[in-house]
Structures are given as C-alpha cells and as structure tokens.
Design a protein around this motif. Structure first.
Motif, mmCIF file in Angstrom:
data_model
loop_
_atom_site.group_PDB
_atom_site.id
_atom_site.type_symbol
_atom_site.label_atom_id
_atom_site.label_comp_id
_atom_site.label_asym_id
_atom_site.label_seq_id
_atom_site.Cartn_x
_atom_site.Cartn_y
_atom_site.Cartn_z
ATOM 1 N N LEU A 17 6.903 -0.539 6.371
ATOM 2 C CA LEU A 17 6.735 0.101 6.107
ATOM 3 C C LEU A 17 7.271 0.834 4.786
ATOM 4 O O LEU A 17 7.342 1.172 3.913
ATOM 5 N N ALA A 18 8.485 0.805 5.173
ATOM 6 C CA ALA A 18 9.812 1.150 4.159
ATOM 7 C C ALA A 18 10.154 -0.279 2.658
ATOM 8 O O ALA A 18 10.341 0.090 2.016
ATOM 9 N N ALA A 19 9.336 -0.984 3.222
ATOM 10 C CA ALA A 19 9.794 -2.147 2.832
ATOM 11 C C ALA A 19 8.865 -2.494 1.611
ATOM 12 O O ALA A 19 8.797 -3.351 0.448
ATOM 13 N N LEU A 20 7.520 -1.882 1.937
ATOM 14 C CA LEU A 20 6.561 -1.961 0.727
ATOM 15 C C LEU A 20 6.810 -1.549 -0.825
ATOM 16 O O LEU A 20 8.018 -0.720 -0.844
ATOM 17 N N PRO A 21 6.570 -1.471 -1.850
ATOM 18 C CA PRO A 21 6.955 -1.677 -3.295
ATOM 19 C C PRO A 21 6.229 -0.508 -3.161
ATOM 20 O O PRO A 21 6.840 0.125 -4.856
ATOM 21 N N CYS A 22 5.665 0.468 -2.868
ATOM 22 C CA CYS A 22 5.716 1.458 -2.994
ATOM 23 C C CYS A 22 5.841 2.714 -2.161
ATOM 24 O O CYS A 22 7.196 2.530 -1.367
#
Length: 164
Positions: A92-97
């Motif tokens: 989740l932390a790697a998402l671009p948002c």
C-alpha cells in the motif's frame, strides 16, 4: 543496490517464481518500498516460495484501491500473520497515491487519496539480506533466455548479429 535495481530484481524473481506479469510488476514496487522501510525480509522470502500468496496479496490491494475509488472513508483490512501484514503495508505504501496507514495489531486502517501523489521519498541505497538476494537471483535467472545458437538467431544477446 539502487531502488531501481531492487525493483527490477523483484519483478524478475516474482516472474521466475510463476507470478503473473501484472502482479510481478506490483511485487517489484512493493519489494523496494518494503526494503526501504526495513520490513522483514524473511516474509518476502517465504512469499516467493508460495507465489499464490503474492497473487492473493496483489488482489487484496486491488480490492482496497477499488474500495477507495468509491468512498472517502477508510478501508479496514485484517491480517493475523505479521509478515504478510508487513508486506501488505509495504504494498500500500508503494502505491503512487497518498496513503495513510494506521496499524493496530492485525488491523490495518487504510486511507487512500487517489487524486494526490505519494510524498514518500526513495533512499539512495537499499540493503538486501544476502540470503534474500541469493533467492531473488536464483528465481530471476529462471526468466533468462537460454544461451544457445537458436536463441541468438532469434534476437537474444546484444551486438551478436552480423549486419550486411
């Protein structure tokens, strides 16, 4: 290793483990963030031994993103296994948002702002445990084209073709 090297190695290793391409790409992004945030590397090693676990985790993240696209309310996820929970958080932390994560034991409360970019930074260097690095290398090698005249004649290799 650089962020890009870890991410690329993660994609190749996941592919070598049998993870489908879309999930392998997402796994590579998760791996770099996981290592940067000092997540447990043993959890990654265990997941690579069970590629269905990686695919299931990718689908969970997709479901969370879909839920965030229809409501501004936080989404809750439960994960009893600490290693899997750590990888979920890294994914989740790697998402671009923009992602705000509140972790309380097995419960993860997720607030995604899909219209705002992530403000997370990337460290210059990432450090893989030697055992995980070796496992990633072995799995990545499964994606390489075998060294043969047939593979070279089909286009593998750089600068090995004779041009008239």
């Amino acid at each position: 290793m650089s962020w890009t090297e870890v991410q690329t190695l993660g994609v190749k290793a996941a592919s070598g483990a049998g993870v489908p391409p879309a999930q392998a790409l997402a796994f590579g992004a998760m791996l770099a963030r996981h290592i940067a945030d000092e997540g447990p590397q043993g959890a990654v090693a265990a997941a690579l031994s069970k590629p269905e676990k990686i695919v299931a985790l990718a689908h969970r993240v997709e479901t969370i993103v879909e839920a965030a696209s229809v409501t501004a309310r936080p989404v809750d996820a439960m994960e009893e296994d600490a290693g899997t929970r750590a990888m979920l958080v890294s994914w989740l932390a790697a998402l671009p948002c923009k992602a705000e994560l509140d972790i309380a034991g097995p419960k993860v409360r997720i607030s995604l702002s899909l219209s705002e970019p992530s403000a997370r930074t990337r460290p210059e260097r990432l450090h893989l445990d030697p055992s995980l690095s070796k496992q990633l290398d072995v799995l990545a090698a499964k994606t390489y084209v075998p060294d043969s005249d047939a593979s070279r004649s089909g286009g593998a290799g750089a600068g090995l073709m004779e041009l008239d």
